[in-house]
Write a protein that holds these residues in place. Structure first.
Motif, PDB file in Angstrom:
ATOM      1  N   UNK A   1      -0.332  -8.261  10.763  1.00  0.00           N
ATOM      2  CA  UNK A   1      -1.085  -8.770  11.918  1.00  0.00           C
ATOM      3  C   UNK A   1      -2.137  -9.802  11.564  1.00  0.00           C
ATOM      4  N   UNK A   2      -2.636  -9.782  10.328  1.00  0.00           N
ATOM      5  CA  UNK A   2      -3.693 -10.700   9.926  1.00  0.00           C
ATOM      6  C   UNK A   2      -3.172 -12.088   9.561  1.00  0.00           C
TER       7      UNK A   2
ATOM      8  N   UNK B   1     -11.990 -14.962   3.761  1.00  0.00           N
ATOM      9  CA  UNK B   1     -11.818 -14.457   5.128  1.00  0.00           C
ATOM     10  C   UNK B   1     -10.948 -13.212   5.181  1.00  0.00           C
ATOM     11  N   UNK B   2      -9.952 -13.166   4.311  1.00  0.00           N
ATOM     12  CA  UNK B   2      -8.994 -12.062   4.352  1.00  0.00           C
ATOM     13  C   UNK B   2      -8.792 -11.487   2.952  1.00  0.00           C
TER      14      UNK B   2
ATOM     15  N   UNK C   1     -11.131  -4.556   4.964  1.00  0.00           N
ATOM     16  CA  UNK C   1     -10.301  -4.874   3.798  1.00  0.00           C
ATOM     17  C   UNK C   1      -8.889  -4.345   4.031  1.00  0.00           C
ATOM     18  N   UNK C   2      -7.875  -5.164   3.735  1.00  0.00           N
ATOM     19  CA  UNK C   2      -6.487  -4.736   3.871  1.00  0.00           C
ATOM     20  C   UNK C   2      -6.057  -4.081   2.558  1.00  0.00           C
TER      21      UNK C   2
ATOM     22  N   UNK D   1       9.687  -5.961   6.298  1.00  0.00           N
ATOM     23  CA  UNK D   1       9.208  -5.263   7.483  1.00  0.00           C
ATOM     24  C   UNK D   1       7.684  -5.375   7.578  1.00  0.00           C
ATOM     25  N   UNK D   2       7.110  -5.172   8.780  1.00  0.00           N
ATOM     26  CA  UNK D   2       5.654  -5.320   8.954  1.00  0.00           C
ATOM     27  C   UNK D   2       4.860  -4.310   8.124  1.00  0.00           C
TER      28      UNK D   2
END
Length: 211
Positions: free
Chosen positions: A207-208, A163-164, A186-187, A201-202
């Motif tokens: 977010x996923x 899924x990710x 795709x990340x 940190x983000x």
């Protein structure tokens, strides 16, 4: 397979090869010594051979053991991107696994990889989405292109559906790689994103993880 010309990565391959050569030599020496003993005194050699087999198996398990439970529970120790550049492929894989656990990804495991210079970490988000992170140990100035991204997409969206899908490099991505990754969901985390992730940190991945 992605081609790596980084001398640090090449050294990592040599370390792995040397480790296996030492293991092979030890096993061969023990085997010949045992066979010679069997010829002279088979009754005494049989229990001794069993003890040696148990000892060799224990040695293998200890040297290939994953992170200790205490280390997993405590989370990753403070690490900088400069520290990452000195890591082996396996150490990078375990670091990414610890970062995922810190960010509440469950069922994280990092299978041992002995062949490729990329390695993978698996897990699932709190909502049950499967996560597959492929970690590339690359030189800081190396840029992964669209071909490497496409290979990963073929793996994760084809035979190994997930899924990710996340692709991490200690180098950087080309513009075409970034465009392809964005168009296919795709990340992509390069060394700048990885350095940010190390601090808590983000990143593009954040977010996923709650979705």
């Amino acid at each position: 397979m992605t081609q790596h010309n980084d001398p640090v990565v090449s050294a990592d391959v040599l370390i792995r090869f040397a480790d296996w050569m030492v293991r092979a030599v030890v096993v061969v020496v023990l085997l010949f010594a045992y066979l010679a003993w069997v010829e002279r005194d088979p009754v005494a050699a049989l229990p001794a051979g069993g003890a040696v087999l148990v000892a060799v198996s224990a040695w293998h398990r200890v040297t290939q053991a994953p992170e200790p439970k205490a280390a997993r529970a405590a989370g990753p120790a403070p690490v900088s991107i400069a520290d990452v550049d000195r890591m082996t492929c396996r150490e990078l894989q375990l670091l990414v696994a610890s970062l995922l656990r810190r960010d509440d990804v469950g069922g994280v495991h990092a299978p041992t990889s002995r062949v490729d210079l990329s390695s993978e970490v698996l897990g699932h988000t709190p909502t049950g989405r499967t996560v597959l992170v492929r970690c590339h140990r690359d030189a800081p100035r190396r840029r992964l292109g669209a071909a490497a991204v496409q290979r990963f997409l073929d793996d994760t969206l084809g035979v190994r559906a997930t899924d990710l899908p996340v692709l991490v490099t200690t180098g950087r991505f080309t513009r075409s790689a970034l465009a392809l990754g964005e168009s296919r969901g795709l990340v992509l985390l390069d060394r700048t994103q990885l350095a940010t992730w190390l601090t808590g940190r983000p990143t593009r991945l954040t977010p996923h993880l709650g979705a």
